[in-house]
Design a protein around this motif. Structure first.
Motif, PDB file in Angstrom:
ATOM      1  N   PHE A 174       0.836  -1.203   0.000  1.00 45.18           N
ATOM      2  CA  PHE A 174       0.000   0.000   0.000  1.00 45.18           C
ATOM      3  C   PHE A 174       0.870   1.252   0.000  1.00 45.18           C
ATOM      4  CE2 PHE A 174      -1.990   3.471   2.340  1.00 45.18           C
ATOM      5  CZ  PHE A 174      -3.164   3.642   1.626  1.00 45.18           C
ATOM      6  N   LYS A 183       2.469   1.769  -3.403  1.00 47.95           N
ATOM      7  CA  LYS A 183       1.517   2.278  -4.400  1.00 47.95           C
ATOM      8  C   LYS A 183       1.117   3.718  -4.117  1.00 47.95           C
ATOM      9  CE  LYS A 183       0.505  -0.992  -7.452  1.00 47.95           C
ATOM     10  NZ  LYS A 183       0.576  -0.794  -8.913  1.00 47.95           N
ATOM     11  N   LYS A 184       1.035   4.057  -2.828  1.00 41.15           N
ATOM     12  CA  LYS A 184       0.691   5.430  -2.474  1.00 41.15           C
ATOM     13  C   LYS A 184       1.794   6.390  -2.940  1.00 41.15           C
ATOM     14  CE  LYS A 184      -1.004   8.276   1.327  1.00 41.15           C
ATOM     15  NZ  LYS A 184      -0.153   9.424   0.950  1.00 41.15           N
ATOM     16  N   GLU A 196      -4.854   4.664  -8.492  1.00 41.25           N
ATOM     17  CA  GLU A 196      -5.977   5.099  -7.654  1.00 41.25           C
ATOM     18  C   GLU A 196      -6.941   3.945  -7.393  1.00 41.25           C
ATOM     19  OE1 GLU A 196      -5.988   7.800  -6.122  1.00 41.25           O
ATOM     20  OE2 GLU A 196      -4.978   9.351  -7.302  1.00 41.25           O
ATOM     21  N   LEU A 250      -5.481   1.700  -4.747  1.00 45.00           N
ATOM     22  CA  LEU A 250      -5.632   2.275  -3.416  1.00 45.00           C
ATOM     23  C   LEU A 250      -7.062   2.128  -2.907  1.00 45.00           C
ATOM     24  CD1 LEU A 250      -3.461   5.516  -3.771  1.00 45.00           C
ATOM     25  CD2 LEU A 250      -2.845   3.366  -2.643  1.00 45.00           C
ATOM     26  N   GLN A 279      -7.438  -1.294  -1.509  1.00 44.85           N
ATOM     27  CA  GLN A 279      -6.847  -1.395  -0.180  1.00 44.85           C
ATOM     28  C   GLN A 279      -7.740  -0.750   0.877  1.00 44.85           C
ATOM     29  OE1 GLN A 279      -3.995  -3.321   0.280  1.00 44.85           O
ATOM     30  NE2 GLN A 279      -4.627  -3.726  -1.828  1.00 44.85           N
ATOM     31  N   GLU A 280      -8.417   0.335   0.510  1.00 47.64           N
ATOM     32  CA  GLU A 280      -9.360   0.970   1.436  1.00 47.64           C
ATOM     33  C   GLU A 280     -10.497   0.014   1.780  1.00 47.64           C
ATOM     34  OE1 GLU A 280      -9.287   3.779   3.024  1.00 47.64           O
ATOM     35  OE2 GLU A 280      -7.619   4.817   2.061  1.00 47.64           O
TER      36      GLU A 280
END
Length: 202
Positions: free
Chosen positions: A5, A8-9, A49, A52, A55-56
């Motif tokens: 994560f 990727k962020k 995006e 992400l 992952q959220e």
């Protein structure tokens, strides 16, 4: 959320900076270099995006003890398993078409959290997402010099595609913010009741 994560962020943050820089150079682009770079960077940013958002979803389900099916966990983690030539089970990266991945993610957000996208798949912007990804694929795997040519229309369509995706991501974050504010308000009400009850007993 983990190392992947965070990686990727950082990638998304870098791509956002690239996106802004490239956009400034689009008006002076006789060789179409910036146009090609703009389209490839935009699609990469959309992919980041979407990752992400996955992952959220995983983070939300983990915090709220929501059980996901094994197949959903694999898709959200972009993983699959295969048996290699040695007969061992091996973890692989799941390759999914970007358009399918986008539909999947917003479908799961609706199913799990009840949040609808601001712009649905009937919106004109969605067709621009599809066409822009096709242009990116053409640029990535050109079969002739003509495949590297980018029209003004394709650049404008890319901007609309980006707006469709980012509008929905921002709308999702706004809904998340509203959910958090409602939870805080409810907690404050409970806290105030407890304070009032304790003051009566004292």
């Amino acid at each position: 959320m983990g190392g992947e994560f965070d990686s990727k962020k950082k990638l998304a943050d870098l791509l956002r900076k690239d996106f802004k820089f490239i956009t400034k150079n689009l008006d002076n682009d006789p060789s179409e270099f910036w146009s090609r770079t703009f389209i490839k960077t935009t699609v990469s940013l959309i992919e980041a995006e979407i990752f992400l958002l996955k992952q959220e979803i995983l983070h939300y389900c983990g915090n709220n003890q929501i059980q996901l099916s094994p197949e959903l966990l694999l898709f959200l983690n972009n993983k699959k398993y295969e048996i290699n030539s040695s007969g061992q089970i091996t973890e692989r990266l799941l390759q999914v078409r970007v358009t399918d991945d986008i539909r999947f993610v917003f479908g799961q957000i609706l199913s799990i959290k009840g949040h609808k996208p601001q712009k649905d798949f009937e919106d004109a912007g969605w067709s621009k997402v599809i066409s822009t990804i096709a242009v990116r694929n053409r640029l990535t795997h050109p079969k002739s010099v003509d495949d590297m040519n980018i029209s003004k229309q394709e650049v404008n369509d890319c901007k609309l595609a980006f707006n469709w995706c980012i509008s929905n991501v921002v709308h999702y974050l706004d809904q998340e913010k509203n959910d958090i504010e409602r939870r805080v308000t409810n907690l404050e009400i409970i806290r105030d009741k407890l304070i009032n009850e304790s003051s009566k007993d004292s």
